[in-house]
Each structure stands twice: as structure tokens, then as C-alpha cells.
Scaffold this active site. Structure first.
Site, PDB file in Angstrom:
ATOM      1  N   GLY A   1       0.824  -1.201   0.000  1.00 46.92           N
ATOM      2  CA  GLY A   1       0.000   0.000   0.000  1.00 46.92           C
ATOM      3  C   GLY A   1       0.858   1.250   0.000  1.00 46.92           C
ATOM      4  O   GLY A   1       0.359   2.355   0.164  1.00 46.92           O
TER       5      GLY A   1
ATOM      6  N   GLU B   1       4.902  -6.680   0.714  1.00 49.59           N
ATOM      7  CA  GLU B   1       4.514  -7.127  -0.624  1.00 49.59           C
ATOM      8  C   GLU B   1       4.340  -5.963  -1.583  1.00 49.59           C
ATOM      9  O   GLU B   1       3.242  -5.688  -2.058  1.00 49.59           O
ATOM     10  CB  GLU B   1       3.178  -7.872  -0.543  1.00 49.59           C
ATOM     11  CG  GLU B   1       3.182  -9.047   0.388  1.00 49.59           C
ATOM     12  CD  GLU B   1       1.780  -9.521   0.703  1.00 49.59           C
ATOM     13  OE1 GLU B   1       0.794  -8.782   0.479  1.00 49.59           O
ATOM     14  OE2 GLU B   1       1.662 -10.649   1.182  1.00 49.59           O
ATOM     15  N   PRO B   2       5.416  -5.256  -1.878  1.00 48.83           N
ATOM     16  CA  PRO B   2       5.272  -4.094  -2.746  1.00 48.83           C
ATOM     17  C   PRO B   2       4.966  -4.485  -4.194  1.00 48.83           C
ATOM     18  O   PRO B   2       5.593  -5.398  -4.740  1.00 48.83           O
ATOM     19  CB  PRO B   2       6.648  -3.428  -2.664  1.00 48.83           C
ATOM     20  CG  PRO B   2       7.588  -4.556  -2.356  1.00 48.83           C
ATOM     21  CD  PRO B   2       6.817  -5.494  -1.473  1.00 48.83           C
ATOM     22  N   GLY B   3       3.968  -3.832  -4.776  1.00 44.79           N
ATOM     23  CA  GLY B   3       3.693  -3.981  -6.204  1.00 44.79           C
ATOM     24  C   GLY B   3       4.062  -2.669  -6.869  1.00 44.79           C
ATOM     25  O   GLY B   3       5.137  -2.506  -7.452  1.00 44.79           O
TER      26      GLY B   3
ATOM     27  N   ARG C   1      -6.592   2.874 -15.941  1.00 43.14           N
ATOM     28  CA  ARG C   1      -6.591   3.408 -14.573  1.00 43.14           C
ATOM     29  C   ARG C   1      -7.242   4.788 -14.433  1.00 43.14           C
ATOM     30  O   ARG C   1      -7.975   5.028 -13.482  1.00 43.14           O
ATOM     31  CB  ARG C   1      -5.172   3.443 -13.998  1.00 43.14           C
ATOM     32  CG  ARG C   1      -4.530   2.062 -13.918  1.00 43.14           C
ATOM     33  CD  ARG C   1      -3.146   2.088 -13.283  1.00 43.14           C
ATOM     34  NE  ARG C   1      -3.220   2.298 -11.846  1.00 43.14           N
ATOM     35  CZ  ARG C   1      -2.867   3.404 -11.219  1.00 43.14           C
ATOM     36  NH1 ARG C   1      -2.379   4.415 -11.891  1.00 43.14           N
ATOM     37  NH2 ARG C   1      -2.992   3.499  -9.925  1.00 43.14           N
TER      38      ARG C   1
ATOM     39  N   CYS D   1     -14.566   3.930 -28.728  1.00 45.54           N
ATOM     40  CA  CYS D   1     -15.893   4.502 -28.923  1.00 45.54           C
ATOM     41  C   CYS D   1     -16.675   4.457 -27.617  1.00 45.54           C
ATOM     42  O   CYS D   1     -17.600   3.670 -27.430  1.00 45.54           O
ATOM     43  CB  CYS D   1     -16.617   3.780 -30.049  1.00 45.54           C
ATOM     44  SG  CYS D   1     -15.806   4.155 -31.613  1.00 45.54           S
ATOM     45  N   GLU D   2     -16.227   5.282 -26.726  1.00 48.28           N
ATOM     46  CA  GLU D   2     -16.736   5.396 -25.376  1.00 48.28           C
ATOM     47  C   GLU D   2     -15.891   6.530 -24.802  1.00 48.28           C
ATOM     48  O   GLU D   2     -14.785   6.741 -25.281  1.00 48.28           O
ATOM     49  CB  GLU D   2     -16.434   4.103 -24.606  1.00 48.28           C
ATOM     50  CG  GLU D   2     -17.496   3.733 -23.634  1.00 48.28           C
ATOM     51  CD  GLU D   2     -17.332   2.316 -23.093  1.00 48.28           C
ATOM     52  OE1 GLU D   2     -17.077   2.211 -21.915  1.00 48.28           O
ATOM     53  OE2 GLU D   2     -17.462   1.346 -23.877  1.00 48.28           O
TER      54      GLU D   2
ATOM     55  N   TYR E   1      -0.169  -2.063 -12.958  1.00 44.54           N
ATOM     56  CA  TYR E   1      -1.609  -2.139 -13.254  1.00 44.54           C
ATOM     57  C   TYR E   1      -1.969  -1.427 -14.560  1.00 44.54           C
ATOM     58  O   TYR E   1      -3.068  -0.904 -14.692  1.00 44.54           O
ATOM     59  CB  TYR E   1      -2.437  -1.579 -12.084  1.00 44.54           C
ATOM     60  CG  TYR E   1      -2.037  -2.155 -10.754  1.00 44.54           C
ATOM     61  CD1 TYR E   1      -2.227  -3.506 -10.485  1.00 44.54           C
ATOM     62  CD2 TYR E   1      -1.416  -1.378  -9.784  1.00 44.54           C
ATOM     63  CE1 TYR E   1      -1.828  -4.063  -9.285  1.00 44.54           C
ATOM     64  CE2 TYR E   1      -1.011  -1.926  -8.578  1.00 44.54           C
ATOM     65  CZ  TYR E   1      -1.219  -3.266  -8.333  1.00 44.54           C
ATOM     66  OH  TYR E   1      -0.809  -3.813  -7.150  1.00 44.54           O
TER      67      TYR E   1
HETATM   68  C1  LIG Z   1      -2.320  -5.907  -4.781  1.00 41.78           C
HETATM   69  C2  LIG Z   1      -1.677  -6.462  -3.580  1.00 41.78           C
HETATM   70  C3  LIG Z   1      -0.430  -5.968  -3.146  1.00 41.78           C
HETATM   71  C4  LIG Z   1       0.306  -4.843  -3.823  1.00 41.78           C
HETATM   72  O1  LIG Z   1      -0.258  -3.590  -3.607  1.00 41.78           O
HETATM   73  P1  LIG Z   1       0.488  -2.281  -4.158  1.00 41.78           P
HETATM   74  O2  LIG Z   1      -0.362  -1.159  -3.718  1.00 41.78           O
HETATM   75  O3  LIG Z   1       0.586  -2.399  -5.632  1.00 41.78           O
HETATM   76  O4  LIG Z   1       1.841  -2.240  -3.565  1.00 41.78           O
HETATM   77  C5  LIG Z   1       0.134  -6.583  -2.043  1.00 41.78           C
HETATM   78  N1  LIG Z   1      -0.488  -7.601  -1.402  1.00 41.78           N
HETATM   79  C6  LIG Z   1      -1.683  -8.088  -1.791  1.00 41.78           C
HETATM   80  C7  LIG Z   1      -2.298  -9.213  -1.054  1.00 41.78           C
HETATM   81  C8  LIG Z   1      -2.320  -7.535  -2.889  1.00 41.78           C
HETATM   82  O5  LIG Z   1      -3.518  -8.014  -3.272  1.00 41.78           O
END
Ligand SMILES: *Cc1c(COP(=O)(O)O)cnc(C)c1O
Length: 412
Positions: free
Chosen positions: A228, A269-271, A308, A338-339, A366
Site C-alpha cells: 500500500g 509485498e510491494p507492487g 486506470r 468509442c466510449e 496495473y
Molecule cells: C495488490 C496487492 C499488493 C500490492 O499492492 P500495491 O499497492 O501495488 O503495492 C500486495 N499484497 C496483496 C495481497 C495484494 O492483493
């Protein structure tokens, strides 16, 4: 990205965006692997604890080469589907380094994860009970909902009371009952309260809530605080203060481990934090259209490639990479679907001419992953720039891809 001596926007030294679009065409996703590395190290170095593990939340971007880059950095993987588990195994991750965190999946899919031997994170009591009866010897992680309202965007927040994610902390007694009757071993506690957490206090509060329940679970190996981390999407935007968070949380966690009686591993868990800034999305302007009130720049893409902004009002900074100087004007940037697909309203860009290339920043997380074939258009190609070299890592789709899984009835 920066402007080089030749007055062109560069991804890295000697690799300009213009040269990539000439070679691979638009629309095009470009990722800078060295930015992923930088972000990984920054997060890792912010903590001072005996055992830290970063699991890349790969739903943000699962190109196999990106998975290999994060694996080589020492990351584990956070996955939300069995298909992501398979991609992780294909990229060379050990099963033990893959955490599978599904939500509302069938027990069948969980069976597959057990067979693969990955770490399993369970987020509801019904599955926990069934799992415990079927696999009493397979250790699990439990996803708790600490009920902390974190993050500014209600569509991507998951910690509130009505959230479908996690088992409420008020149900910990029920978890314990299942654990006791089935003999299940809880090896980890997990929380993930959603994206865009502005205030590091929210993380720390969440961690405190989690840690306060950990004494109920004597077999813990790790605490997973999810992700997050908010990344800045424009100059001056607020972002999670990673260094501050690392300092505060390291203190708390060390004190906690002392109280618990042994050192546990702390997992994040960084995304977005790892890949958002590493991505650029390049589009070409097809039409500049002046209406009575607005100047539109219409590009060769739309919500089919980058949804997004339309899905949750995400802000992506937009730069005209075909011009680095001259006068600026105000544009509304729209797609060709077309939207209504507006990428950005009232954006100041160097004067746009048809044929110019617009670059959307923060397009690593994403973005490609949510691309579709809507309007029967092809999904873009992806290029990776890493250590000064460029690699095509996904071909642009073609007509055959649109037909690939369709079955034509012969006598129709
Ligand atoms: C999507 C997700 C993340 C990554 O979130 P980010 O905001 O992209 O860092 C981490 N853990 C879980 C379980 C998720 O579903």
C-alpha cells in the site's frame, strides 16, 4: 526519464524514447529495469531488522523478465491466482518463496497451490476450516483484517469493516478454535489494507494490531504487513515516507520479536512501489481537435490499454516527448475508443502536433496488466531497458491473436 544533450527524452543513457517508438511503433510500454532495482534497494535498506523479505506483488506486472529481475534481486513473490504461481515457478522462484494470497477462490485452486508447495495465505473462515480438515499438516498464513481505514481511494482500500478481504480481528477466537480442532499450524499472520497509504502511522497502527494478536499463535515464522506504499504520480505529490516508516517499524518489530521470544521474518509485498515509476506508456497523437471550449489531443490508444484514469481516477503525468522546448498549451488527452476515455484534463504540454508522441508516466503497475482487446484492438508491445540495453519482451498482438481462441462453425 530525462532530457539528454541531444535535446531528446532518454530512458537511459543512449536510449531515447523516440528511437524506441521508431523501432517498435506506438502504442508501446517501456520499462526501466534499473528503476525497479533502485526501488527494491531503497525499500530493503530502509529497514534495520535481522530478517526482512520483500515479496513482489506480481499482479502489478507479470512479464516473465520483470519477474526474473526481481528474483535476481532476492525478492520472493506475492501471487493472487494459481496462474501467477505458475508464472513465478516458470521465472525460477522456489515454491517456498511464493506466497499465494487468493480471495474467494475455490478449494480446487487451493489444492493446486498445495500440490505446488507454495505458501498459502487464507482469508476466510470457511476455507480455513475446510483446509484444516484436508491438510492438517500444511502450515498456513492467515490474512487478518485489522479494520483500519487506510488510503484515500475507497475503490482500492481493503481494510475497512465491510471489506471482503481478510478475517476480522474480532474473529480471532474462531480462528483459534479451527486451529485447535484441526491441528493446523499458523506460520504467518498477514494484512494488506489497500493501496495509497499516505500516512506511515496507518502502517504502524496496523502492525500494532497484528502484533497484538500474534501471542495467540505460538508457531509463527513471519509477519506479513502487505503493501500500500503510495508512490508520487506527479511533482510534489505526497508519497509514503519509506525511510521514516522503516525506522519506526524496525524499532517496533525488534521489540516485538523480543517479546515473542525469537526473531521472526518481516515481509512486505510491494507492487506499485517497485514497478510503477519504472514504466512509461508511449502513444502517438492521431488528431488535434479544437472544439468551442477545449483542445483535444486524441491518441492511438484508449481505455483498452490504460484504464486506470477511467477506472479509478488515477492521475498519470503526460509529457510530449516530441518537443522539449517552445510554447505550451492546455490540452485534454483522450483515446480512440468509442466510449468516453479521457486520460487527462487540462494538461499543459509543449504544443502538440499530429504525429507527436505522448508519454504517460508511472505506467509500470496495473497498466499493461489491465489491457484488453476491447474494440478488437491489439494489445501493445513491451520493451525492457536494463543496464543500458533494450529488449523487446512482448510482441505487439496481431489479427491472428484476435482469432486465436475463436472457433468458426464451418457451415454457418
Ligand atoms: C495488490 C496487492 C499488493 C500490492 O499492492 P500495491 O499497492 O501495488 O503495492 C500486495 N499484497 C496483496 C495481497 C495484494 O492483493
Amino acid at each position: 526519464m530525462y532530457i539528454g544533450e541531444d535535446q531528446k527524452y532518454q530512458v537511459q543513457e543512449g536510449i531515447s524514447f523516440e528511437q524506441l517508438t521508431k523501432k517498435y511503433d506506438c502504442p508501446l510500454y517501456v520499462y526501466d529495469g534499473n528503476i525497479i532495482e533502485r526501488q527494491y534497494r531503497r525499500l530493503y535498506d530502509a529497514f534495520d531488522i535481522p530478517s526482512l523479505k520483500l515479496h513482489y506483488a506480481c499482479k502489478a506486472l507479470t512479464n516473465i523478465n520483470i519477474l526474473k529481475i526481481v528474483k535476481n534481486l532476492g525478492a520472493g513473490l506475492d501471487t493472487v491466482s494459481f496462474q501467477e504461481v505458475r508464472l513465478g515457478l516458470r521465472a525460477g522462484f522456489e515454491a517456498s518463496e511464493i506466497m499465494y494470497t487468493p480471495n474467494c477462490v475455490s478449494l480446487d485452486e487451493i489444492d493446486q497451490a498445495v500440490e505446488a508447495g507454495v505458501k498459502i495465505n487464507i482469508d476466510n473462515l470457511s476455507i480455513l476450516e475446510q483446509f484444516g480438515q484436508k491438510y492438517p499438516d500444511y502450515p498456513v498464513c492467515v490474512r487478518l483484517n485489522p479494520h483500519i481505514m487506510a488510503g484515500g481511494n475507497s475503490k482500492i482500500s481493503t481494510g475497512h469493516i465491510d471489506s471482503k478481504f481478510g478475517i476480522s480481528i474480532h474473529q480471532v477466537p474462531h480462528i483459534k478454535r479451527i486451529v485447535e480442532t484441526t491441528g493446523l499450524k499458523v506460520e504467518g499472520l498477514h494484512m494488506h489494507t489497500g493501496s495509497d497509504i499516505l500516512d506511515t502511522d496507518v502502517f504502524i497502527q496496523g502492525a500494532e494490531v497484528m502484533l497484538s494478536f500474534s501471542s495467540e499463535f505460538p508457531d509463527l515464522e513471519f509477519i506479513d504487513l502487505g503493501s500500500g506504499f503510495k508512490v508520487p504520480y506527479y511533482e510534489g505529490a505526497i508519497a509514503t515516507d519509506i525511510e521514516d516508516l522503516g525506522r519506526e517499524l524496525s524499532k517496533k518489530f525488534k521489540a516485538f520479536c523480543k517479546g515473542y521470544g525469537r526473531d521472526l521474518t518481516l515481509i512486505f509485498e510491494p507492487g506499485k512501489f517497485l514497478v510503477s515509476e519504472a514504466g512509461y506508456f508511449l502513444t502517438q497523437v492521431n488528431v488535434v481537435k479544437q472544439t468551442t471550449s477545449t483542445v483535444f489531443a486524441g491518441v492511438d490508444s484508449g481505455l483498452n490499454h490504460l484504464i486506470r484514469p477511467m477506472l479509478y481516477d488515477a492521475y498519470h503525468e503526460i509529457v510530449n516527448i516530441s518537443k522539449t522546448s517552445g510554447r505550451t498549451r492546455i490540452y485534454t488527452i483522450v483515446g480512440y475508443i468509442c466510449e468516453t476515455d479521457t486520460f487527462g484534463v487540462n494538461r499543459k504540454l509543449h504544443e502538440v502536433q499530429e504525429g507527436d508522441i505522448l508519454c504517460f508516466k508511472n505506467a509500470g503497475a496495473y497498466c499493461f496488466m489491465m489491457a484488453s482487446n476491447y474494440n478488437s484492438r491489439y494489445r501493445p508491445a513491451e520493451v525492457l531497458v536494463y543496464n543500458g540495453e533494450e529488449h523487446l519482451i512482448r510482441e505487439r498482438e496481431d489479427f491472428e491473436d484476435l482469432m486465436a481462441k475463436q472457433i468458426e462453425i464451418t457451415n454457418l
